[in-house]
Design an enzyme around this catalytic site. Structure first.
Site, PDB file in Angstrom:
ATOM      1  N   ASP A  25     -17.285   6.889 -11.493  1.00 27.30           N
ATOM      2  CA  ASP A  25     -17.145   5.500 -11.906  1.00 27.30           C
ATOM      3  C   ASP A  25     -17.498   5.257 -13.363  1.00 27.30           C
ATOM      4  O   ASP A  25     -17.257   4.171 -13.886  1.00 27.30           O
ATOM      5  CB  ASP A  25     -18.026   4.593 -11.040  1.00 27.30           C
ATOM      6  CG  ASP A  25     -17.629   4.655  -9.574  1.00 27.30           C
ATOM      7  OD1 ASP A  25     -16.445   4.892  -9.298  1.00 27.30           O
ATOM      8  OD2 ASP A  25     -18.508   4.496  -8.721  1.00 27.30           O
ATOM      9  N   CYS A  26     -18.128   6.218 -14.013  1.00 25.49           N
ATOM     10  CA  CYS A  26     -18.526   5.989 -15.400  1.00 25.49           C
ATOM     11  C   CYS A  26     -18.607   7.332 -16.119  1.00 25.49           C
ATOM     12  O   CYS A  26     -18.529   8.393 -15.511  1.00 25.49           O
ATOM     13  CB  CYS A  26     -19.874   5.270 -15.474  1.00 25.49           C
ATOM     14  SG  CYS A  26     -21.262   6.260 -14.913  1.00 25.49           S
ATOM     15  N   CYS A  33     -21.106   9.922 -14.927  1.00 26.69           N
ATOM     16  CA  CYS A  33     -20.631  10.802 -13.852  1.00 26.69           C
ATOM     17  C   CYS A  33     -19.864  11.983 -14.444  1.00 26.69           C
ATOM     18  O   CYS A  33     -20.080  13.146 -14.071  1.00 26.69           O
ATOM     19  CB  CYS A  33     -19.709  10.030 -12.903  1.00 26.69           C
ATOM     20  SG  CYS A  33     -20.455   8.623 -12.067  1.00 26.69           S
ATOM     21  N   CYS A  45     -30.979   3.620 -20.718  1.00 22.11           N
ATOM     22  CA  CYS A  45     -29.943   4.400 -20.039  1.00 22.11           C
ATOM     23  C   CYS A  45     -28.614   4.267 -20.790  1.00 22.11           C
ATOM     24  O   CYS A  45     -28.200   3.157 -21.143  1.00 22.11           O
ATOM     25  CB  CYS A  45     -29.772   3.923 -18.605  1.00 22.11           C
ATOM     26  SG  CYS A  45     -31.183   4.342 -17.560  1.00 22.11           S
ATOM     27  N   CYS A  86     -25.371   4.652 -20.046  1.00 19.86           N
ATOM     28  CA  CYS A  86     -24.085   4.493 -19.357  1.00 19.86           C
ATOM     29  C   CYS A  86     -23.115   3.597 -20.113  1.00 19.86           C
ATOM     30  O   CYS A  86     -21.968   3.963 -20.365  1.00 19.86           O
ATOM     31  CB  CYS A  86     -24.312   3.934 -17.949  1.00 19.86           C
ATOM     32  SG  CYS A  86     -24.604   5.205 -16.714  1.00 19.86           S
ATOM     33  N   ASP A 104      14.336   9.497 -37.742  1.00 23.17           N
ATOM     34  CA  ASP A 104      15.645  10.133 -37.699  1.00 23.17           C
ATOM     35  C   ASP A 104      16.679   9.011 -37.590  1.00 23.17           C
ATOM     36  O   ASP A 104      16.334   7.878 -37.251  1.00 23.17           O
ATOM     37  CB  ASP A 104      15.706  11.062 -36.488  1.00 23.17           C
ATOM     38  CG  ASP A 104      17.030  11.799 -36.394  1.00 23.17           C
ATOM     39  OD1 ASP A 104      17.588  12.129 -37.444  1.00 23.17           O
ATOM     40  OD2 ASP A 104      17.494  12.029 -35.259  1.00 23.17           O
ATOM     41  N   THR A 137      20.386   9.325 -36.144  1.00 20.70           N
ATOM     42  CA  THR A 137      21.218   9.366 -34.947  1.00 20.70           C
ATOM     43  C   THR A 137      20.364   9.425 -33.683  1.00 20.70           C
ATOM     44  O   THR A 137      19.545  10.323 -33.507  1.00 20.70           O
ATOM     45  CB  THR A 137      22.164  10.581 -34.992  1.00 20.70           C
ATOM     46  OG1 THR A 137      22.904  10.540 -36.208  1.00 20.70           O
ATOM     47  CG2 THR A 137      23.114  10.559 -33.807  1.00 20.70           C
ATOM     48  N   ASP A 191      14.335  12.937 -32.126  1.00 20.41           N
ATOM     49  CA  ASP A 191      14.741  13.258 -30.760  1.00 20.41           C
ATOM     50  C   ASP A 191      14.003  14.458 -30.199  1.00 20.41           C
ATOM     51  O   ASP A 191      14.211  14.843 -29.056  1.00 20.41           O
ATOM     52  CB  ASP A 191      16.251  13.468 -30.676  1.00 20.41           C
ATOM     53  CG  ASP A 191      16.731  14.632 -31.547  1.00 20.41           C
ATOM     54  OD1 ASP A 191      15.875  15.398 -32.033  1.00 20.41           O
ATOM     55  OD2 ASP A 191      17.946  14.765 -31.741  1.00 20.41           O
ATOM     56  N   ASP A 251     -28.695  -2.201 -18.629  1.00 17.33           N
ATOM     57  CA  ASP A 251     -27.850  -1.013 -18.443  1.00 17.33           C
ATOM     58  C   ASP A 251     -26.667  -1.308 -17.532  1.00 17.33           C
ATOM     59  O   ASP A 251     -25.518  -1.294 -17.963  1.00 17.33           O
ATOM     60  CB  ASP A 251     -28.664   0.139 -17.864  1.00 17.33           C
ATOM     61  CG  ASP A 251     -27.767   1.341 -17.608  1.00 17.33           C
ATOM     62  OD1 ASP A 251     -27.228   1.889 -18.592  1.00 17.33           O
ATOM     63  OD2 ASP A 251     -27.569   1.696 -16.438  1.00 17.33           O
TER      64      ASP A 251
END
Length: 744
Positions: A15-16, A19, A398, A400, A442, A444, A639, A725
């Site tokens: 989740d963060c 982790c 912390c 986070c 470019d 074309t 391209d 935090d």
């Protein structure tokens, strides 16, 4: 020599960035692992390793931290091919099946499941209250309420009741802290939380300890919900592809799973159905809504030989389509895969924040220890008071919110761009787009449509409609670009094309045949002059058309000049507006083309762009290098084939094209729909993202600074400290999610 390999895992419950950091450090310590890339938003982990690596052990290591692990691609609609999306375009060994998908990939899932027992990071597809995190938060909250009630009824047992409530929430947190410490992350958020809660109980602040643990769990749950929204923004693309398809075989139609469609299979797409695979129309004509893939707001008319994409919606008529890509390689699958890989590739700002946080967290622990110890030792302060403040500083510090400030914004921006057909391969590309000061296009297929169109029909001896009718008759069945332009114009004007007999091409001159019993020739002015004489006025008219960059073909009917048709590869409808948007933003634009100078300058004059013409690929590369030596940050748009040297030489190479392999795989970025105006949108998205990141950093550090001052001053305590935090983390994530809004 040990062979380099890479394996992708799906990791649930991240989740963060904290982790991701724990997983990164834990796996990086495993034998044979050379590099690890973890994407929180994509929920993936890419491990680069040699043949000595034990993938089962890697799965167990991650599962031990409390995360769900499964083989790469198991939880996504896009199969993994091991492509690498970083700036180096490294594809070596990526396609060997025994390198990326074997060696225990399947086995890695089993220990991952067994290792989850009792942990909080189990992913949940249901409502938040059904997730393990949600249940832990609710259980701790209920225990906290009961502890308050017990304290009112029997004040003597209140400390014990609050301690029990605290332990209900803290035990799984402490277990994760212990596993993270063993895996190389001693200063994790869980460890700081555990120290703070236990310390609070020791100094007789059990009530606040329980409240802090509860608030921490609430913050984790909110982080999970916010991260889930960001993750769903891109994985929802995979859901656009229908599960079923109708296959036509031997004149009969049967329903089959879309994922089983093989290349070359002919499928029937009914009006109103989503198209289940990339393919080419073999029969039928219909308006197709391409907005889900390219962001194009107006349905595009599709007819035989036109390309269509999986996930787009068929409009008003049935289409028969020949499948050109398997489910694992269709446009949406590749877009999802490329965005996930891009999210694994860190931007320079993100790498700096990561390095900063490695020193920041130990420094916070040191500051908290000094706050707790120095005043009592040097100035006779109260130990309980200053230990309390030290514990609060521990929670405030912390990292986070700070660590997630950059990746959350980058992941949201990459996802938003992908939904608009703007692909950027990594945070570094996204960050660099906003810094471009010169862009070389470019001509074309980039600034122009890439195919000629009839621009003028000159009536001489015959009316314009008759000139077009006879010319179309001669060109029937030809696949030459000029012939197709004439046939398209005849079809658009509703002209009935008569049959031709004895049609034959005259090499380098034109085409001749008999139409309605009359000899007809269509070819170059020089070849036509050998068949008939024409006036000086006509010659001047032809030269004027040539001066405008148009190709002119003369029609000779029964030995007499009947008329002329002029054709040119016209600029894209939005090219002028797109270039003006870049110029208004202070970006220098120029055209680099191998086309002849006259044609290039005619197009350049219409678009108001600097022109360099008659260039070889090495000339384009040289010019890009010269621009960089002038101090410009250069983007090259082409391209992806003949522009490859210049794309590689530029700071950022951007491929323009409708979902082809080249457009998706060659350059640093790709504009799927080919709109020139999307270049300015991509740059604007980059700038908005960097502003969002700056705001996130201000939120993260600002809240910490405020609470640090108020805590040391004795105004706030432990439970407000945790808000510095978890509260900041939620605010930062929600701010980043603003980037998911549709791009205009």
């Amino acid at each position: 020599m040990k062979e380099a390999r890479q394996t992708r895992f799906r990791v649930g419950g991240m989740d963060c960035a904290s982790c991701a950091g724990k997983i990164d450090r834990a796996v990086r310590r495993m034998p044979g692992v050379s590099d690890v890339s973890v994407s929180v938003t994509a929920g993936t982990m890419l491990v680069r390793h040699d043949e000595t690596s034990d993938l089962d052990a890697i799965g167990r290591q991650v599962a031990g931290l409390g995360y769900a692990v499964s083989p790469g691609g198991a939880s996504s609609g896009a199969a993994d091919h091991g492509h690498r999306a970083d700036h180096g375009h490294d594809h070596e060994h990526d396609h060997a099946p025994d390198h990326t998908h074997d060696h225990g990939h399947g086995a890695a899932a089993k220990p991952a499941v067994e290792g989850l027992h009792g942990h909080d990071h189990v992913p949940s597809d249901g409502p938040w209250w059904a997730s393990r995190k949600g249940q832990a938060m609710l259980l701790t909250g209920a225990a906290l309420v009961l502890a308050y009630a017990a304290g009112l009824l029997a004040p003597a047992i209140a400390p014990y009741a609050f301690t029990v409530a605290m332990l209900i929430g803290l035990v799984p947190i402490a277990r994760r802290a212990f596993m993270a410490a063993r895996a190389g992350t001693p200063f994790s958020i869980e460890m700081l939380m555990t120290i703070a809660a236990v310390g609070a109980v020791i100094i007789n602040a059990a009530e606040e300890a329980a409240a802090v643990v509860f608030l921490f769990l609430v913050g984790e749950l909110l982080e999970g919900v916010a991260a889930g929204k960001a993750r769903a923004s891109i994985t929802s693309l995979a859901a656009l592809v229908p599960k079923k398809a109708f296959v036509e075989e031997d004149g009969r139609t049967r329903e089959v799973p879309a994922e089983t469609l093989a290349v070359g299979t002919v499928i029937l797409v009914r009006p109103g159905d989503r198209i289940p695979a990339d393919g080419i129309v073999v029969e039928g004509e219909s308006a197709v809504d391409e907005a889900p893939v390219t962001g194009e707001s107006v349905p595009v008319r599709k007819r035989a030989e036109d390309t269509i994409f999986a996930g787009t919606v068929n409009g008003d008529a049935a289409l028969r389509v020949r499948v050109t890509a398997a489910a694992a390689d269709n446009t949406i699958a590749r877009v999802v895969r490329l965005v996930e890989e891009a999210q694994e590739s860190k931007a320079p700002t993100e790498r700096f924040i990561d390095r900063f946080s490695r020193y920041y967290t130990p420094a916070v622990v040191a500051v908290a220890a000094l706050v707790a110890c120095l005043p009592p030792l040097l100035f006779g302060g109260s130990w309980s008071e200053w230990i309390y403040k030290g514990l609060a500083v521990l929670l405030i510090g912390c990292p986070c919110a700070l660590v997630i400030s950059t990746p959350a914004a980058i992941a949201a921006a990459l996802s938003a761009g992908a939904r608009r057909g703007l692909l950027m391969k990594g945070g570094g590309v996204l960050e660099g787009m906003g810094k471009l000061t010169a862009i070389a296009f470019d001509k074309t297929g980039t600034l122009t449509e890439g195919k000629p169109k009839v621009t003028d029909i000159v009536a001489l001896a015959k009316p314009a409609e008759e000139v077009l009718r006879l010319a179309a008759a001669l060109e029937t069945g030809s696949s030459h670009p000029l012939a197709l332009a004439i046939l398209d114009r005849a079809a658009a004007d509703g002209i009935a094309v008569p049959p031709v007999t004895g049609a034959h091409a005259l090499g380098g001159k034109g085409v001749a045949g008999t139409v309605e019993g009359v000899e007809v020739f269509l070819g170059s002015p020089k070849a036509a002059a050998g068949r008939t004489a024409y006036s000086g006025e006509t010659r001047e008219r032809v030269e004027a058309l040539n001066a405008e960059g148009k190709t002119v073909s003369l029609l000779v009917v029964d030995g007499a000049l009947a008329g002329a048709i002029a054709m040119r590869d016209e600029p894209r409808p939005d090219a002028a507006a797109g270039l003006k948007a870049l110029s208004d933003a202070g970006v220098r634009t120029l055209m680099l083309t191998g086309d002849n100078r006259r044609t290039a300058e005619a197009v350049g004059a219409r678009l108001g762009i600097e022109v360099r013409a008659e260039l070889m690929p090495e000339d384009k590369q040289r010019i890009v290098g010269e621009l960089r030596k002038e101090g410009l940050v250069v983007g090259k748009i082409g391209d992806g084939i003949n522009d490859a040297p210049a794309l590689a030489a530029a700071d950022i190479g951007i491929a323009m094209g409708g979902g082809t392999d080249v457009a998706l795989e060659t350059a640093d970025a790709a504009i799927l729909h080919g709109r020139v105006g999307d270049v300015a949108l991509m740059m604007d998205l980059s700038k908005r993202t960097m502003r969002n990141i700056a705001g996130n950093i201000v939120i993260a550090l600002g809240l910490k600074g405020v609470f640090l001052v108020t805590t040391i001053a004795g105004i706030t305590g432990l439970w407000p400290a945790i808000l510095a935090d978890t509260g900041a983390t939620v605010l930062v994530t929600l701010n980043a999610l603003r980037l998911l809004r549709p791009i205009r």
